[in-house]
Design a protein around this motif. Structure first.
Motif, PDB file in Angstrom:
ATOM      1  N   MET A 236      12.325   0.784 122.731  1.00 47.48           N
ATOM      2  CA  MET A 236      12.734  -0.086 123.829  1.00 47.48           C
ATOM      3  C   MET A 236      12.426   0.545 125.179  1.00 47.48           C
ATOM      4  N   THR A 239       8.891  -0.222 125.676  1.00 44.82           N
ATOM      5  CA  THR A 239       8.611  -1.659 125.727  1.00 44.82           C
ATOM      6  C   THR A 239       8.887  -2.201 127.115  1.00 44.82           C
ATOM      7  N   LYS A 240      10.005  -1.829 127.688  1.00 43.76           N
ATOM      8  CA  LYS A 240      10.395  -2.361 128.990  1.00 43.76           C
ATOM      9  C   LYS A 240       9.551  -1.802 130.126  1.00 43.76           C
ATOM     10  N   ASN A 241       9.185  -0.535 130.003  1.00 40.28           N
ATOM     11  CA  ASN A 241       8.607   0.163 131.144  1.00 40.28           C
ATOM     12  C   ASN A 241       7.179   0.628 130.907  1.00 40.28           C
ATOM     13  N   ARG A 306       7.851  -5.789 137.242  1.00 40.13           N
ATOM     14  CA  ARG A 306       7.901  -4.359 137.492  1.00 40.13           C
ATOM     15  C   ARG A 306       7.074  -3.991 138.709  1.00 40.13           C
TER      16      ARG A 306
END
Length: 754
Positions: A236, A239-241, A306
């Motif tokens: 995760m 995945t997010k960053n 982002r």
């Protein structure tokens, strides 16, 4: 522009205060990483001294020897031309910190000319000392007892190096604090264990500030079903960053109840690219992956939320430097990917070194893989078995002695020793010379090579069935059959002469002869007669552990294995100083329900048909007289609750942190279709009464393998009192008031309870 980088992470079986052994394992991991082309190597948390030093962290010796090992690493040619990231305690301004020490011994000077060996001191350099910012201080962890968290986010100070390091690096000071490394081609940031688990992990802000590789050095212990959480957190994070994430972990027994279960991994952009073993007898395991930094940059470019940020101009650069625009954050023209929060940037330590090189352009990159999880039954068969192996070889004993009762718990313990033997034989067949040397030392035969697990089991495991007049022939047969199938050296004996002798002394002194309840005795007499049998078994167990090998003309003594499961310990359903008193207990943190599933698993995995009859028999202590030759006493009847219920009570008490009243309220909903409020109340009160009455037994509980988060172990894990007001008057009155209200309510409000 650099693209492909090869990075390495590892799992090491470090041992607290074994500085020499720890050094050699660190060097071996670095050598393996370099041979695989890695230019960065990450090791576990506090790997130089071993994580489990506990109050030895207070000692100046621990700090001194850690720096001595660091000096040896800096001097070794093995550490040349690779960024090494090692863990050790460091005192800064008289405050102890849990730190990463990142250093580089480059074979190429800043000028680009190769260095001749011995190298110039200028080629050895401590790049950064990064202290841990979020300390683990719950359950088995007490880091705040020894360390202080670094609280100055994105701030560094000067750390004055000790003389032994200064003489090697010619540096007086190095950066100490929360910073990142900027190499020629990328940017690297560090997390340490607990920081991955916090709500706002450092990797979030690091990624937003252009860090492309995040590392995490862990000492994360094994708990059943925990690997899923660990893998989810890492995947995760990327995945997010976006970005590359390396996780290192300790493995093995560090000298205590915990088993650190490896599971090193390398992830990128939400996918796993390298998976380390969770259970292994290898002391050193190194994972490497070759990854393309452009994949990180492309992934991040597509996350518009982002990237929406104000772009800030950086230091002026020449046209020739635009090639690095998409590279590391410290060398780009714009600080990319900074969200509108405009968090302050991380201090960057410039490193004249590249993780990539032009020769890597044609090198194949690693491909994503699917993580392979063990079932809980497999975890039990592997984790405690590895823990047993570390205890056996490091205690320098000749094997184990196990009281084998013919029941599930002692059978499960025997299966764990047999599983250990299987793993040892497999490791030897695969060429593990360290395991082979340890086996030969244990059996005291320099030419012995284990091939058959049954043969090895016969050399290192002695099982003993200790019958009394209350024992059934069925349990005796079940114990003997299981011993034959696993190959243990088996002993059968009767404890009746010793029991009669002890009771004879009591009768001679008092003139009284206690009777079992079945023969008209009181509950006090009945309990005392059960306990004397159990305690005599403990005395005989230690006698045979010390002298049974001597009687056979074999070298050494045996470690006594306990076999009390976590649910029985939770309730105190054991005799103080009986066979629950042992040297170590491999099932001490495992629930009865999981143990039954494990024994069923072993029936097929190890081809042990004797386990089928053990599973089908009702659990019993066999301490009361038989009725017509049959067992009249069962564990669940004695306890007044089932093992399944005990597991629920344990998790609500410890993991969910519930007292009697809140547990009652919770169980009202959980058990509404099975029990009335009055029945639920009676069950909760019965549990808390027995739990608190027997809590004192936990102060003598055998060190057990930790595998459940509701373990009642007093010594390290469950820091609760052992002297209670066992009536729980206030708490039970709250429950009673609630029950009365529910009983006065309309029947239909009980949601299905008849």
């Amino acid at each position: 522009m650099g693209r492909k980088v090869t990075v390495a992470t590892c799992a090491l079986n470090q041992w607290a205060l074994d500085f020499e052994g720890n050094l050699q394992r660190i060097l071996k991991s670095i050598e393996i990483a370099k041979n695989r082309g890695a230019r960065y190597r990450l090791g576990p948390e506090l790997e130089i001294c071993g994580y489990g030093c506990w109050d030895h962290y207070y000692e100046s010796d621990t700090l001194l020897h850690s720096f001595q090992v660091l000096a040896a690493l800096l001097e070794s040619p093995v550490t040349q031309d690779i960024i090494c990231d090692v863990g050790m305690p460091v005192v800064h301004r008289n405050v102890r910190y849990n730190c990463r020490v990142i250093f580089l011994s480059s074979g190429t000077c800043v000028s680009g000319a190769p260095c001749a060996w011995p190298r110039s001191p200028a080629c050895r350099k401590i790049l950064l000392i990064r202290p841990k910012m979020a300390l683990a201080n719950e359950a088995n962890y007490h880091e705040l007892r020894w360390f202080t968290p670094w609280s100055r986010s994105r701030h560094t100070e000067e750390y004055f190096l000790p003389r032994m390091i200064r003489d090697l690096t010619k540096q007086e000071t190095v950066p100490f604090g929360d910073a990142v490394l900027a190499t020629w081609d990328t940017c690297i940031g560090s997390e340490i264990c607990e920081e991955l688990w916090t709500p706002h992990s450092p990797h979030i802000d690091m990624g937003l500030d252009g860090v492309e590789i995040v590392t995490n050095a862990s000492s994360s212990h094994h708990v059943l079903r925990k690997a899923n959480t660990r893998v989810d957190l890492v995947t995760m994070a990327t995945t997010k960053n976006g970005g590359i994430y390396l996780l290192a972990n300790q493995k093995g027994c560090d000298g205590d109840r915990l088993y650190y279960d490896g599971c090193a991994m390398i992830a990128m952009n939400g996918s796993i690219f390298a998976q380390g073993s969770q259970f292994s007898l290898d002391d050193v395991e190194v994972l490497t992956a070759t990854l393309d930094l452009e994949d990180v940059r492309s992934y991040r470019a597509e996350i518009s939320s982002r990237n929406l940020a104000l772009l800030e101009p950086c230091l002026s650069v020449g046209p020739g430097d635009l090639e690095g625009f998409r590279g590391a954050g410290s060398h780009s023209v714009l600080n990319l990917h900074r969200q509108a929060s405009r968090a302050s940037p991380y201090p960057r330590v410039k490193v004249d070194f590249a993780l990539s090189c032009h020769e890597d352009l044609l090198a194949p990159v690693s491909e994503p893989i699917e993580w392979k999880y063990h079932s809980p039954e497999e975890e039990i068969s592997l984790g405690p078995a590895c823990w047993l192996w570390d205890f056996l070889r490091r205690s320098q004993q000749a094997g184990f002695l196990l009281p084998l009762s013919g029941g599930v718990d002692s059978a499960a313990t025997a299966c764990l020793v047999y599983s250990m033997c299987c793993q040892v034989c497999e490791a030897v067949r695969s060429g593990n010379q360290e395991v082979l040397a340890d086996v030969r030392t244990i059996v005291n035969q320099s030419s012995y090579t284990p091939q058959d697990p049954r043969d090895l089991c016969g050399r290192i495991l002695t099982t003993c069935y200790m019958a009394s007049e209350n024992s059934s022939q069925e349990t005796c047969s079940r114990a003997r059959e299981l011993a034959q199938q696993i190959g243990s050296h088996h002993i059968s004996l009767s404890i009746d002469p010793a029991v009669k002798a002890v009771m004879g002394i009591f009768s001679l002194v008092t003139g009284k002869s206690p009777l079992f309840a079945a023969h008209g005795g009181s509950s006090r007499e009945n309990l005392a007669l059960q306990n004397v049998q159990a305690r005599i078994r403990m005395v005989l167990t230690y006698l045979f552990a010390q002298l049974s090998l001597w009687s056979r003309g074999v070298h050494g003594r045996l470690l006594v294995l306990g076999s009390a499961n976590v649910d029985e310990s939770l309730l105190g359903y054991l005799t103080k100083y009986d066979c629950s008193s042992a040297d170590i207990n491999p099932i001490g943190g495992i629930s009865k329900m999981d143990l039954r599933a494990f024994v069923h698993f072993c029936t097929g995995r190890f081809q042990l048909p004797a386990l089928q009859s053990i599973l089908s028999a009702p659990p019993t202590a066999e301490l009361e007289p038989l009725a017509d030759g049959q067992v009249s006493q069962t564990d669940e009847e004695d306890m007044g609750m089932t093992y399944a219920e005990l597991s629920v009570y344990g998790r609500l008490r410890k993991v969910a942190k519930m007292g009697p009243y809140s547990m009652f309220c919770k169980l009202l909903g959980m058990w509404r279709h099975m029990w009335t409020p009055r029945q639920v109340a009676d069950k909760v009160k019965r549990f808390f009464s027995k739990y608190s009455i027997n809590r004192h037994k936990m102060t003598t509980l055998t060190p057990g393998y930790h595998a459940e988060n509701y373990s009642p172990d007093d010594n390290r894990f469950d820091l609760r009192p052992f002297l209670y007001n066992t009536g729980w008057p206030w708490q039970f009155r709250c429950i009673e008031n609630q029950v009365l209200q529910l009983e006065r309510a309309e029947p239909q409000s009980l949601d299905g309870v008849d």
